[in-house]
Scaffold this active site. Structure first.
Site, PDB file in Angstrom:
ATOM      1  N   GLU A   1       0.781  -1.252   0.015  1.00 26.76           N
ATOM      2  CA  GLU A   1       0.120   0.058  -0.052  1.00 26.76           C
ATOM      3  C   GLU A   1       0.748   1.227  -0.028  1.00 26.76           C
ATOM      4  O   GLU A   1       1.988   1.227   0.074  1.00 26.76           O
ATOM      5  CB  GLU A   1      -0.914   0.081   1.248  1.00 26.76           C
ATOM      6  N   ARG A   2       0.156   2.230  -0.078  1.00 31.41           N
ATOM      7  CA  ARG A   2       0.756   3.527   0.410  1.00 31.41           C
ATOM      8  C   ARG A   2       2.010   4.087  -0.951  1.00 31.41           C
ATOM      9  O   ARG A   2       3.181   4.009  -0.611  1.00 31.41           O
ATOM     10  CB  ARG A   2       1.418   4.012   1.579  1.00 31.41           C
ATOM     11  N   ASN A   3       1.373   3.849  -1.940  1.00 35.21           N
ATOM     12  CA  ASN A   3       2.209   4.147  -3.311  1.00 35.21           C
ATOM     13  C   ASN A   3       2.001   5.640  -3.955  1.00 35.21           C
ATOM     14  O   ASN A   3       2.094   5.558  -5.299  1.00 35.21           O
ATOM     15  CB  ASN A   3       2.226   2.991  -4.242  1.00 35.21           C
TER      16      ASN A   3
END
Length: 456
Positions: A252-254
């Site tokens: 996640e968190r890209n």
């Protein structure tokens, strides 16, 4: 190895393109260049932090040991007071032994390009910056699990800002194997009484350019267990530019932008994300009675390719949580593993929160120049990461996998081969070889690719 695979820079490229600049092809002019009021931190620097002086004009501090602390160490140089330019007379691995590097003193330039081959790699720890006017180039940080048990609470960012840090540039670095985020922007949510005071009281005016942000560890030492995360941008962060980076194999968190963030995400390559690529999420539980702020996100000229770890259902930009976001998305490519288009927008909330698509960018730094998304993959694979003229094994491996669509999200650095252990090298630093105002080399051969470094 990089040159044999056709990914690293040869001498001709180092001579012409690198010069420690972002090396972005500026074929699509998105805004006119502003009048020059201050010199750039280095050639090609962009964003709200582009003119930070870093340590320009300060004393030169030489790192002469790979020890984690003590005389001649990198830690000692970071802790020194006053403007300073940190250069390296040693190359190899600095084992931080789970003692995070803290940068509390402002006006510092960290010039990893000055190190002899193979450059500087930090392991078993990361770096937190709470100071202002910091420029860091050509450093590798591979935090890893440090041999700690799963779910033990070893939660380390490879690099993160803290507090009210501002005027920060991280350029051409490699940030990987974190047990928290690989490259983040952190700070307090609410300092003061008004939204303007909140933004002034947290991290701001930051550029993350031409970095490799990859292989954050999934089921590892974080107390929450799964924590393969690329970049977390905390609430109310403003004036942030993320440009020319490679995000690869992060679940996640890209990146993830939290409530009220104002940021530009441009010309990045995202490969093999897990369940999220870009996403925005204002969490009501964290905001309490504070008035929700509308996020302002500009995403232009990026490329996303699904990989083995990517689920079938994925959108380029997704909304979660409870707050609205103004979003300008243009010229973004998003495809699955065989090139079929993926949706541009999605959501993972049933709240009334809205993606408010705008006709003009809701936030944009002066003078920002971009390339078309079709050119991003080639540019990023050639330019991103520490020392493109002198890549280490893991950067070569990763870039080759991205090019060929290989690799997956990992749980430990041991799933690859473990921490690197190159021999220490030494080379005397000669300030006559460098333009000390921006730490670019005066001649291409100054960028050491191993031919002159002496093993010890």
């Amino acid at each position: 190895m990089g040159r044999r695979l056709g990914i690293g820079f040869g001498a001709a490229v180092a001579a012409g393109l690198l010069a420690v600049s972002p090396a972005l092809g500026l074929s699509l002019k998105a805004a006119p260049a502003p009048a020059v009021t201050a010199p750039l931190a280095f050639p090609g620097a962009q964003g709200w932090a582009a003119t930070t002086p870093g340590g320009r004009g300060g004393r030169i501090i030489k790192v002469t040991t790979l020890a984690s602390e003590g005389p001649g160490s990198f830690r000692e140089a970071l802790e020194a007071k006053g403007p300073r330019i940190i250069v390296f007379e040693v190359g190899g691995v600095i084992d931080l032994d789970r003692k995070t590097l803290k940068v509390d003193e402002p006006f510092v330039t960290i010039a990893g390009q000055t190190a002899p081959s193979p450059g500087i790699t930090l392991i078993r720890g990361g770096m937190d910056v709470s100071a202002h006017d910091v420029v860091m180039q050509h450093i590798r940080i591979r935090s890893g699990d440090a041999g700690q048990p799963k779910k033990s609470g070893w939660e380390e960012d490879s690099f993160s800002t803290q507090g009210a840090a501002y005027n920060i540039i991280v350029d051409h670095c490699t940030l990987s194997w974190a047990t928290d985020e690989n490259l983040s922007v952190s700070g307090p949510r609410f300092t003061g009484k008004t939204p303007d005071e909140w933004r002034a009281g947290t991290s701001r005016k930051i550029t993350y350019s031409n970095n490799i942000i990859a292989e954050s560890l999934a089921y590892s030492t974080h107390a929450k267990i799964e924590h393969s995360k690329g970049s977390l941008i905390h609430d109310n962060v403003s004036d942030l530019l993320i440009i020319g980076n490679l995000y690869a194999h992060n679940y996640e968190r890209n990146a993830l932008f939290k409530g009220g963030v104002r940021a530009v995400f441009a010309n990045n390559l995202i490969f093999d994300p897990g369940q999220r690529a870009l996403h925005y999420n204002l969490q009501a539980e964290e905001w309490g009675d504070h008035d929700y702020q509308v996020g302002k996100i500009t995403a232009v000229g990026n490329a996303l390719r699904a990989g083995i770890s990517t689920p079938d259902q994925l959108a380029f930009f997704e909304l979660g949580g409870y707050g609205d976001v103004e979003y300008y998305g243009r010229d973004n490519i998003a495809v699955d593993r065989i090139g079929r288009p993926l949706p541009q927008l999605g959501r993972y909330t049933t709240s009334p929160a809205r993606i408010i698509e705008t006709k003009t960018p809701p936030t944009w730094p002066q003078g920002l120049s971009l390339m078309p998304a079709t050119e991003v993959q080639k540019s990023v694979l050639h330019n991103a990461g520490a020392r493109p003229w002198d890549r280490d094994y893991d950067d070569v491996r990763l870039l080759a996998d991205v090019a060929e669509g290989r690799g997956t999200i990992i749980d430990s650095q041991d799933a690859i081969h473990g921490y690197p252990h190159p021999k220490m090298t030494y080379r005397t630093f000669n300030d006559a070889d460098w333009n000390l105002g921006d730490m670019t080399p005066k001649r291409p051969e100054v960028l050491d690719s191993g031919a002159k470094a002496k093993g010890t």
